[in-house]
Write a protein that holds these residues in place. Structure first.
Motif, PDB file in Angstrom:
ATOM      1  N   MET A   1       0.849  -1.182   0.000  1.00 32.58           N
ATOM      2  CA  MET A   1       0.000   0.000   0.000  1.00 32.58           C
ATOM      3  C   MET A   1       0.884   1.230   0.000  1.00 32.58           C
ATOM      4  SD  MET A   1      -3.160   0.860   2.581  1.00 32.58           S
ATOM      5  CE  MET A   1      -2.095   1.298   3.970  1.00 32.58           C
ATOM      6  N   ILE A   2       0.547   2.153  -0.835  1.00 31.01           N
ATOM      7  CA  ILE A   2       1.349   3.361  -0.961  1.00 31.01           C
ATOM      8  C   ILE A   2       0.750   4.463  -0.095  1.00 31.01           C
ATOM      9  CG2 ILE A   2       2.142   5.138  -2.562  1.00 31.01           C
ATOM     10  CD1 ILE A   2       1.951   2.993  -4.776  1.00 31.01           C
ATOM     11  N   LEU A   3       1.536   4.954   0.845  1.00 28.43           N
ATOM     12  CA  LEU A   3       1.104   6.123   1.607  1.00 28.43           C
ATOM     13  C   LEU A   3       1.564   7.350   0.850  1.00 28.43           C
ATOM     14  CD1 LEU A   3       1.942   5.091   5.250  1.00 28.43           C
ATOM     15  CD2 LEU A   3      -0.251   5.037   4.091  1.00 28.43           C
ATOM     16  N   TYR A   4       0.699   8.346   0.752  1.00 27.14           N
ATOM     17  CA  TYR A   4       1.079   9.509  -0.034  1.00 27.14           C
ATOM     18  C   TYR A   4       0.629  10.767   0.690  1.00 27.14           C
ATOM     19  CZ  TYR A   4      -3.802   8.956  -1.271  1.00 27.14           C
ATOM     20  OH  TYR A   4      -5.159   8.812  -1.208  1.00 27.14           O
ATOM     21  N   SER A   5       1.211  11.857   0.297  1.00 27.60           N
ATOM     22  CA  SER A   5       0.860  13.126   0.915  1.00 27.60           C
ATOM     23  C   SER A   5      -0.235  13.802   0.114  1.00 27.60           C
ATOM     24  CB  SER A   5       2.108  14.005   0.952  1.00 27.60           C
ATOM     25  OG  SER A   5       1.749  15.357   0.913  1.00 27.60           O
ATOM     26  N   LYS A   6      -1.089  14.540   0.815  1.00 26.03           N
ATOM     27  CA  LYS A   6      -2.146  15.267   0.115  1.00 26.03           C
ATOM     28  C   LYS A   6      -1.752  16.708  -0.149  1.00 26.03           C
ATOM     29  CE  LYS A   6      -6.350  12.846   1.115  1.00 26.03           C
ATOM     30  NZ  LYS A   6      -7.720  12.986   1.624  1.00 26.03           N
TER      31      LYS A   6
ATOM     32  N   ARG E 303     -10.728   2.812  12.556  1.00 27.52           N
ATOM     33  CA  ARG E 303      -9.279   2.887  12.375  1.00 27.52           C
ATOM     34  C   ARG E 303      -8.876   2.486  10.968  1.00 27.52           C
ATOM     35  NH1 ARG E 303      -4.872   0.889  16.595  1.00 27.52           N
ATOM     36  NH2 ARG E 303      -5.650  -1.212  16.359  1.00 27.52           N
ATOM     37  N   LYS E 304      -9.600   1.512  10.434  1.00 28.23           N
ATOM     38  CA  LYS E 304      -9.331   1.095   9.054  1.00 28.23           C
ATOM     39  C   LYS E 304      -9.394   2.297   8.113  1.00 28.23           C
ATOM     40  CE  LYS E 304     -12.961  -0.045   7.020  1.00 28.23           C
ATOM     41  NZ  LYS E 304     -14.265  -0.701   6.800  1.00 28.23           N
ATOM     42  N   ILE E 305     -10.399   3.126   8.294  1.00 28.08           N
ATOM     43  CA  ILE E 305     -10.537   4.288   7.414  1.00 28.08           C
ATOM     44  C   ILE E 305      -9.398   5.265   7.647  1.00 28.08           C
ATOM     45  CG2 ILE E 305     -11.976   6.307   6.963  1.00 28.08           C
ATOM     46  CD1 ILE E 305     -14.354   4.441   7.599  1.00 28.08           C
ATOM     47  N   MET E 306      -9.001   5.376   8.898  1.00 26.49           N
ATOM     48  CA  MET E 306      -7.910   6.289   9.213  1.00 26.49           C
ATOM     49  C   MET E 306      -6.595   5.812   8.610  1.00 26.49           C
ATOM     50  SD  MET E 306      -5.099   6.282  11.384  1.00 26.49           S
ATOM     51  CE  MET E 306      -5.152   5.796  13.094  1.00 26.49           C
ATOM     52  N   ASP E 307      -6.328   4.505   8.651  1.00 24.38           N
ATOM     53  CA  ASP E 307      -4.986   4.083   8.221  1.00 24.38           C
ATOM     54  C   ASP E 307      -4.922   3.552   6.793  1.00 24.38           C
ATOM     55  OD1 ASP E 307      -5.685   1.386   8.307  1.00 24.38           O
ATOM     56  OD2 ASP E 307      -4.728   1.005  10.216  1.00 24.38           O
ATOM     57  N   THR E 308      -6.057   3.468   6.103  1.00 24.96           N
ATOM     58  CA  THR E 308      -6.022   3.038   4.708  1.00 24.96           C
ATOM     59  C   THR E 308      -6.458   4.197   3.832  1.00 24.96           C
ATOM     60  OG1 THR E 308      -6.721   0.865   5.479  1.00 24.96           O
ATOM     61  CG2 THR E 308      -6.785   1.250   3.109  1.00 24.96           C
ATOM     62  N   PRO E 309      -5.502   4.871   3.210  1.00 20.67           N
ATOM     63  CA  PRO E 309      -5.892   6.006   2.376  1.00 20.67           C
ATOM     64  C   PRO E 309      -6.639   5.534   1.138  1.00 20.67           C
ATOM     65  CG  PRO E 309      -3.558   5.538   2.095  1.00 20.67           C
ATOM     66  CD  PRO E 309      -4.061   4.617   3.181  1.00 20.67           C
ATOM     67  N   PHE E 310      -7.362   6.436   0.535  1.00 24.04           N
ATOM     68  CA  PHE E 310      -7.970   6.147  -0.757  1.00 24.04           C
ATOM     69  C   PHE E 310      -6.833   5.726  -1.687  1.00 24.04           C
ATOM     70  CE2 PHE E 310     -10.020   7.506  -4.792  1.00 24.04           C
ATOM     71  CZ  PHE E 310     -11.128   6.692  -4.708  1.00 24.04           C
ATOM     72  N   PRO E 311      -7.006   4.623  -2.444  1.00 25.82           N
ATOM     73  CA  PRO E 311      -5.830   4.019  -3.100  1.00 25.82           C
ATOM     74  C   PRO E 311      -5.070   4.944  -4.041  1.00 25.82           C
ATOM     75  CG  PRO E 311      -7.751   2.566  -3.265  1.00 25.82           C
ATOM     76  CD  PRO E 311      -8.231   3.868  -2.699  1.00 25.82           C
ATOM     77  N   PHE E 312      -3.761   4.836  -3.947  1.00 24.27           N
ATOM     78  CA  PHE E 312      -2.872   5.680  -4.736  1.00 24.27           C
ATOM     79  C   PHE E 312      -3.182   5.690  -6.231  1.00 24.27           C
ATOM     80  CE2 PHE E 312       0.834   5.576  -7.521  1.00 24.27           C
ATOM     81  CZ  PHE E 312       1.253   6.894  -7.424  1.00 24.27           C
ATOM     82  N   PRO E 313      -3.339   4.533  -6.890  1.00 26.77           N
ATOM     83  CA  PRO E 313      -3.463   4.633  -8.354  1.00 26.77           C
ATOM     84  C   PRO E 313      -4.700   5.416  -8.777  1.00 26.77           C
ATOM     85  CG  PRO E 313      -3.768   2.352  -7.614  1.00 26.77           C
ATOM     86  CD  PRO E 313      -3.340   3.148  -6.416  1.00 26.77           C
ATOM     87  N   TRP E 314      -5.772   5.308  -7.987  1.00 24.25           N
ATOM     88  CA  TRP E 314      -6.958   6.084  -8.334  1.00 24.25           C
ATOM     89  C   TRP E 314      -6.703   7.572  -8.127  1.00 24.25           C
ATOM     90  CZ3 TRP E 314     -12.098   3.581  -8.923  1.00 24.25           C
ATOM     91  CH2 TRP E 314     -13.050   4.492  -9.384  1.00 24.25           C
ATOM     92  N   VAL E 315      -6.052   7.891  -7.034  1.00 22.62           N
ATOM     93  CA  VAL E 315      -5.772   9.300  -6.762  1.00 22.62           C
ATOM     94  C   VAL E 315      -4.895   9.889  -7.858  1.00 22.62           C
ATOM     95  CG1 VAL E 315      -4.570  10.855  -5.190  1.00 22.62           C
ATOM     96  CG2 VAL E 315      -6.016   9.051  -4.285  1.00 22.62           C
TER      97      VAL E 315
END
Lengths: 404, 404, 404, 404, 404
Positions: A1-6, E303-315
C-alpha cells in the motif's frame, strides 16, 4: 500500500511510476496515436477548403457516440466494482484481526484474573506458559490466514517474530535490497503482467516474510502439511486436497491451514480448563468462542475475494470494448480534427484515460496481491503480533479514583 | 467459474468462446448490420453532393439520442444488479460454509476435549463413531444445500466423497469426457438458450456429482424423500410438497431437504449428550447452535437468489429496449455515415456492445447455474469435505513455548 | 411473481401483457405521438427547401438536452431505488422465514431430544400435543406476518393448511377460476390503477388465502381481534388501535397481531417447561429466543417497506418531469425530424421507454402488493407450512458410519 | 409523511403544494426565465436572417455542456445521498422499535410465565404492578428517543397516552386546528425556510405531542432534567451538558435522556428479580439485555443522522453550482432558441428541475424533521404504545391441536 | 464539523471560506482562464467573418467530449467514494460510542443492583470507588480511541474532563484564541495543504484536548507508553512497535493503546467480582463482554478508514485527468466561443467545478482529520463523558403505576 501526501493538490504524485496505472496504458495509447497520425496524413488530409475524405464519411459523430457512451459507462462501473472489492477485502481483514485481538484480551484476562490467590510456583509457571502459548498460537493463526490471502503457500515464509527488527515496509519500494533483487519498477514485465508473474509474486512474498510470535516448531510445520509437496500453483482450488499419512497424522491441504490452527486454539483452551485454568464461568468463557468465530468469518469473506476473480464474461467484455475503442477512436478524431498535433494529443488522452481507469480497477479488485497497491499484509501481521504482545504484558495501573 | 490470467492486459481472453457473452449477440449484431447496409444502398445513397434521402430525414440526431441515452443507462444499471446478485450469492454461500465449518471445529473439540481421561475402549469407539458420523452429517447437510442451490433435485448426484480422486474442475471445460458428451461450446442451443436447457443442466449436474463424506445409506436416501417421485421441474416452488407415507415416515419435498438434515444434526448432538459425550458446559455448547443457525441464514439467503428471478417487468423492459435499439440504430447510423463499411462496422459495434452487456448480466444474475460462469459448486463441496476431514484428524503439536 | 424462461434471449417475454409495464405507458406515448404528428403537419411543415417554422426556433437542440438529461438520470436512479426496495423486502422476508424455521427445528428437537427414556403414555401424548401446537402457532405467526405485509386485514383469509391441495400459484395468471372473477389483464383499470384498486386487492387476497397448519379456533380468532370491526382501510397506521373488551380480553389492532402471536409462542414454551418438557439446559434453550427475535426483525424490516412509501416529493418530482417531457419532446423531435413517420416513431419510443422505466419502478418498489409482480406471499406461506411439517416428522436415519 | 395514491399514474399528486419541492424553486426559475427573456429581447434579437449577437458568441454549445454535465451529475448523486440518509434513518428507527417491542414480549412473559402457581394476592398485585411499570418505562424510553430524534427538547411535549383519542395524523395536513395555527402551506417562510424556522418546529412539535403509557410523574420529569433550563437550541451538541444538583440528584443534559431511562429500565428489572419475580433462568433472561442493547444501537444510528448534517463543503458546492447554472443557462438557451416563448419555457423547466432535485434531497436528507415529509414520529410513538399495551393483555387461547 | 442553516436555500453558505473547497481551486481555475484568454487573443482571433485558426482545428467538439466524459464520470464516482468513507467512519464511530455506553449502563447497574441490602460502609465505599473507577476507565478507553482516530499521539492532549467548562466547539472557527494562533482560514498553506501540514494538525489537536473523567495518573501515562519516545510521525503503521522495559513493564506502541486500556477494563471487572461485587449471574454479565467487543469492532473499522488512504493509483489517475482537463479545456472553449469574456467565464466555471468536486472528496474521505470538515472528535469525547457521568448518578424515580 502506498502512503502519499495530500499536500500541493497531490501534484507530487504525478512523478511516481512504481504503482502507477499509466505505464501499462502506453502501448495502447501510442498505437492509437499512431493510427490517428497515419489517418491525418492520408484520408484525413484536408485540402483546398474541401472536407477531407475521412471527414466526408461522417455527417455527425453521433453514431460513434452511442458506442463510446456504453464503453465509458461500463468502465466507470467496473472501476466501481474494483474499488468495492478492495474495500470489502480491507473491511473483512479488519474484522478478522479485531475479533482475534479480542480473543487474546479475553483469554489472557480470564485466565490470569481467575488464578487462585495462593497459587504455587508450578501453577504460576503453567499460567505463564499457557499465556505464552496462546499468544503464539493466535499469532500463528493470524499468520497462516494472512498467508492464505496473499496466495502464499510456502511455509518457509513463516518466520519468528523479531521485535528488534524494524517493521516491514508498507510500500514495497522500501524493501531493503530491493534494487538488487528486482523490486524496482520499469522492468519489461511490468508493462505486460500487472506484477502478477508467478516468479515475481514468489520473490515478493519471500522478501516480506510473516512473523510468528515465538517461532514455529518442526512439529507444527508438519501439522501444517510440510510433508506434502505444495502444489505451488496459483489456483487456490487446487489446494484443498489433504492426506492422511501412514502414521495417522493428518496433513491438511494448504487451503485448510487456517481451520486446522483454529482447531489447535480450541484444543489449548480446553486443555487449560482441564488443568484448572481459565476458571471463569462458562457463560463468560463462551464469548471467546464467539469472537473466534466472528474473526473466522472475516477471514472467510476475505478469502472469498481472493479466490473468486471478477467474473470472466465481464472482463472479456471490458477488454473487447477497450480494444475496439482504441482502434476506432482515431477514425472519428482524425475526421473531426484537422490539426495533426491536436488529433494526436486528443487520441492519446482519450485512450490513456480509458485504459488507465481499467488498469486501476484490475489492480485494486484483487486487494491482497499485486504490489505495490496491495494491502500491506506483512505489516498487518507485524502490528497484530505487537498488539497481542503488549496485551500479554499489561497490568492495570492505579486510577485517580483509587488514589488516597 | 473461469479462472483467467491477468497477464498481457487480458488480451489472451479474447479468444475464449465457451463462457463468452459475444457469440449470443451475433444474431442481433448481424441483423442490424444488414439493415444498415441495406439502408446505405437504398435511401442513404448519397449522390451528386446532395444529402441522401435518409439524411434529409434528420436535421440533428438528438431526437434519437434521448431514446438511446435511457437505453444505455438502463443497461448499465441492469448489469450492475446482475453483478450485485452474483456477489451477494457468493457472499451468502461463504457465510454458510464458514459457519458450518465452525460447527465442525467446535463439536469435534467439545467432544474430544471433554472425554474423561480414563475412558474405556467402548467409550473411545463411541467417541470415534460420533466424530465420524457428525462429519458425515455436516458433509451431507452441505451437499444437499449446494444441490438445492444449483436446482438439482436428483438424489443420484450425491456420491461418496473420494479423497483419491482429483478435485472436480472449477471450469467445466476441464470435465473429463466432456467432448464426447457435449460440454464443448458452440452447439446451436448455446446461441439461443444461455445453456439453460433442462437437458443441458441435467447432464451438467450429473457430470459434476457432489461428494458426501462416508457415502449415504439407503435409509438416508429414503429420509431425503427418495420414494417420492421428484417433480423434476425447474420451478423450486413446486418442490415444497412433502408427504407422510403409510408407515409414518415423513418424506420431505426436495426443497425441504436442508432443514431435514439440519434436524438430524440437532438430533445427533442431543443423542451424544445423552450417552455422556459432548460434556462441555451448556453455555459453551450453545455456540454450536448459533453457528448452525448463522450458516442456515447463509443458505437461505443464497436460496433467495436462486428462487427469485430478476423481476419480469424489468427484464421485459430491457428486452424491448434492446430490440428497438437494434432495429432503429441502423437508421440513424446510415443517415449520418456515408461510407458503407464504416456504417456497417459502427452498427455492428454498437449493437454488439449493448447486447453483450445485457448477456453478461443475464449470465451472472443467477450465480448458481449457467455454466461455465456459475460458481463452482462441486468444487466448493469438495473443499468443504476436505476441510472437515482435516479437522477431524488434527491434533495440536507442541509449540515453541512448551519446549524444554 | 412471474417465473420466466431465459431461452431465446427472452424474446418470448415480449408478448406477455399481464404484468408488463408497457400498456400503462400507452396513453402518454400516444398523446405525445399525436402532438408530434400535429406539429409535423403544421409548424414543422418543410417547404421549398426552407427550414420549417419550428426548426427555425432552434439553432441547436442543446437547450432541451440540459433538461432531458436530468429527467433521464433521475428516472434511472428512481428505478434503482425501486429495485432496491424490492430486493430489501425479499431479503428481510427470507430472514424472517429462515429464523422462524430454525426456531421450529430447535424447539422440536430440544423437546423430543430430552424426553426421559421411561416416559409414560400421558407424557408421550403431551409431548406430541406440544409439538403439534408449537408447529401450529409458528404457522399462525408466519401467516399473520405474511398477511400484514400484503396489507390484508381480513381474518377470513386465514384458512386451514391443506396438504392435499396443490400449491398456490406463484403467478396469479394460474389462479383457478381467474377468468370468471376478473383476474385477467387488460381491464380498463389496469391502465390507470396499477392493480391497486381496493376492490382488486381484496379479491386477489381472498383468491390467495393463507394456510395455517391445524386451522384456527374461534378463540384464536377472537384473540386476534375478530370482534373489533376491521378498519378495512389501506392506511396501516390506522390499524394500530386496539381495545380492551369489557370481559377483560385485549383486542389488538390488526397491525399488532404478529407481536400478539409471538407472545403466545413465548407462553407455550414456558408452559411446556413448567410441565417438565423442553428439559434442555437454559443456555441452549436461549437460542430459541434469539432466533425468534431475529425473525421478528426480518418481519419488522419488511413491514417498514410496506408502510413507508417511496417519498412523496420525489414521486411528485418524477411525475412532473415525465409529464413535461412527454409534452415537450414532440416539439424538439418535430423540429429536427422532417419525415413524419420517423418523428412519430421516435416520439413514441422516447416517451414509452421513459414512462415504462417509471412504471417498472412504481410496480417493484412495493414488493408485497400489485400482482402479478408481487412476491408470492401465499406460496411462501405454503412452503413454510410444508417445511415445518416435514421437520415435525423426521427422524435421523442410520449413517454409513454407524453401520456394522 | 405523506401517504398518496398510485392511481392514475400519480397525476393527482401534481396539485399538492404542501410538501412539494416545486414552490421553493419558483424564485430561481422566474429569475432565470426573466434573464432569458431579457436576453432574447436584446443581444439575442435575430434580425434579417443574420445570426443574433449572442448566437455569434457560440460556435457550438459544447463548452457549456462540460460544465452543465458535472452539475447535473452531482445533483443526482446528492439526491441519491439524500434518499440514502432518509432510508437509513427509517431502518434504524425500525430496528429500535422492533427490538424494544421484543424486550416487552420477553420481560412480560418471563415474569408471568414463572410466577409460582400458588401466588398470594400481594404477589399478584406486585406482578401486575411490575408489568404496568415496565410497560410504562419502555413507553417512556421510546418517547424520549423519538423526541430526541425530532430535536424536541421540551419535556412538556410528553403527554399521557390516551387510547380513547384518535391516532395522531401521519400527514400534518390533518392536524386539527392546523388552519388556525398556521400549518397550511404557502406562507412566505415556506419559500425560504424549508419549514425549518425554530418557531415553526416548536409549534409543530407541540401540535404533535408524544404519548407515554401511564403518564409521567413529577419525579420522572425531574430525573429527566426538568430543573435544568433547556438550552432550547437546535444544536444537539449543545445539549450534552448535565449537572449534579445540590441535593445530589443528577440532571442529564437533554441529549442524555435516552441512556438515563435505559438505566431505569435496567434498574426495574433487577428490582423485580430481587423481590422474586422474573424467575426465569439467567441464560434466558440475558436475551432481554441483548435486545435492549440492539434497540439502543438503532436509536444511536438514528441519532447519528439527526446530528450529522450532510457535509458543508458538498452543500456549498451544490449551492454554488446551481446558482451558476441558473445565471448562465439563459445565455446559452437564448443564444440557440430564437423563439422567445420557447426560450422562456425551456429556461423555466431546466432551472426548475435542477433546483427541485436539490430541494427534494434537502428535504429528505434529514428524515426526522421538516414536515410534512418527515417520518411520522408521533404516530410511530402511538403505534409502539398500542403494541406494548396489547402485549400486556394477551393470553394464549386454545389451539385446534389442544381441543378434545 | 460545520453546522449550517438550511434557510434561504443555503445561499448564506456562499460566503463561508474556512472549510470551503473553492479557494483551493483558484490556482487551476485562474491558470485555465488565462490560457483561454491568451488563446482568444491569438489563434482564436476571429476576423472578417472567417473562422479563427483554432476553430479551424475542430470540425466538431466530439473528440474532446469522449475524453471529458470519462473525467467527469470518474470525478463523480470519486466524490461518491469520498462521502462513502466519511459516512462509514461516522457510523463506525457511533457504534463504538453506543456500545461502550451500554457497557457503562450494564456494569453500573449490575453492580449496584446486586449489592446486598445489609452492606457495610466499607462495602459501600468500595462500590462507589468501583463505579467511579469504571467510569474513569471507560472514559479513558474512549479518549485513546478518539485520539488514535485523529492521528494524535501526544499523551499531553489527554486532560481531566471538566464539567464546568463549556463544551468544545464543533466548528473550529469557534476555538477560543484561534485568531492569535492561526486557526483562521486564508493562510497561504490553506491553498496548498488541505490543512494537513504536520504543524497545523499538531496545533489543532492541542487546541482541542480530550477530556478524561477523573484525570489520568502518572502510572497510567506510563502504562500507555509515556516513556517511549513517540515516533511523532503521521504514519500509523510506524506506531505499532512497543517495548518491554528493563523493569518488566510493557510499553505499548501508540497504536496499541486502545487494546491495552480495554485489557485494563477487563481486569477491573474481574477484580470487582473477586471482591464480591458485580454479583449478577454470569449469563447476564456476559453481555458486558459482548458490548465491549462490539464497540471495539466499531473502533477498528474506524481505524481502518484512518490508516487506509484512498488508493494511490486512483488518486494519481484523478490528478492526471484533472490536470489534462485544466490544460486542454481552454483550447476547445476558445475555439468555439468567440466572445472573450464568455470564454473566460466558461473556462473558469468548468475548471472550478471539476476541481471543487475533487477537493470535496479529498476533504471528506478522511473523516477524522482536516478541520473544519472533520468529525468533531473532542466534542464527541465530551458528550461521551457527560453521558456516562449522568448514568453514574441516576436512580429510577417512582412511576405513575407505582403511586398510591
Amino acid at each position: 500500500m502506498i502512503l502519499y501526501s495530500k499536500n500541493y493538490w497531490g501534484l507530487p504524485l504525478l512523478v511516481r511510476f512504481y504503482g502507477s496505472a499509466f505505464p501499462r496504458t502506453i502501448p495502447f495509447a501510442v498505437m492509437s496515436g499512431a493510427i490517428s497520425v497515419a489517418l491525418e496524413w492520408t484520408v484525413a488530409k484536408d485540402e483546398d477548403g474541401l472536407p477531407s475524405e475521412s471527414r466526408s464519411w461522417w455527417e455527425h459523430p453521433y453514431p460513434y457516440q452511442t458506442f463510446a457512451f456504453i464503453v465509458g459507462f461500463m468502465l466507470v462501473f467496473r472501476s466501481n466494482f474494483g474499488y468495492g472489492r478492495y474495500w470489502e477485502g480491507r473491511t473483512a481483514l479488519q474484522l478478522m484481526s479485531a475479533k482475534w485481538s479480542d480473543a487474546v484480551i479475553q483469554v489472557l484476562n480470564f485466565d490470569f484474573g481467575t488464578l487462585p490467590p495462593d497459587l504455587d510456583d508450578e501453577g504460576k509457571r503453567r499460567a505463564r506458559r499457557f499465556g505464552d502459548t496462546f499468544v503464539h498460537l493466535m499469532s500463528l493463526l493470524h499468520a497462516v490466514a494472512v498467508q492464505n490471502l496473499r496466495k502464499d503457500w510456502e511455509l518457509d515464509n513463516l518466520r519468528p517474530h523479531d521485535q528488534g527488527q524494524p517493521e516491514p515496509p508498507m510500500d514495497p519500494r522500501y524493501i531493503k535490497d530491493a534494487t538488487k533483487r528486482g523490486m524496482r519498477y520499469m522492468t519489461v514485465t511490468d508493462f505486460t503482467h500487472l506484477r502478477s508473474g508467478k516468479g515475481h509474486i514468489k520473490m515478493y512474498n519471500s522478501l516480506m516474510p510473516l512473523g510468528v510470535v515465538g517461532g514455529i516448531t518442526e512439529e507444527e510445520f508438519v501439522g501444517l502439511g510440510k510433508d506434502m509437496k505444495d502444489s505451488g500453483d496459483d489456483n487456490p482450488g487446487g489446494l484443498s486436497r489433504g492426506a492422511r499419512l501412514s502414521n495417522g497424522v493428518v496433513i491438511p491441504g494448504p487451503a485448510e491451514r487456517v481451520q486446522v490452527v483454529m482447531s489447535w486454539v480450541h484444543q489449548i483452551v480446553l486443555e487449560r480448563r482441564r488443568e484448572g485454568g481459565l476458571a471463569i464461568e462458562a457463560p463468560i468463557l463462551t464469548r471467546v468462542y464467539q469472537v473466534l468465530s466472528e474473526g473466522m468469518l472475516g477471514f472467510e469473506q476475505s478469502r472469498k475475494i481472493m479466490d473468486t476473480p471478477f467474473p470472466f464474461p465481464w472482463v472479456q467484455f471490458a477488454t473487447v470494448c477497450l480494444l475496439l475503442y482504441a482502434l476506432t477512436v482515431p477514425i472519428v478524431i482524425s475526421a473531426y480534427i484537422t490539426e495533426d498535433w491536436l488529433a494526436f494529443l486528443l487520441t492519446l488522452f482519450a485512450v490513456m484515460t480509458y485504459y488507465a481507469l481499467n488498469e486501476v480497477a484490475r489492480d485494486l479488485e484483487d486487494p491482497f496481491i499485486y504490489d505495490p497497491n496491495d494491502l500491506p499484509m506483512a505489516r498487518h501481521q507485524y502490528a497484530f503480533n505487537e498488539r497481542i504482545l503488549s496485551l500479554s504484558g499489561t497490568k492495570r495501573p492505579f486510577s485517580p479514583t483509587e488514589m488516597g
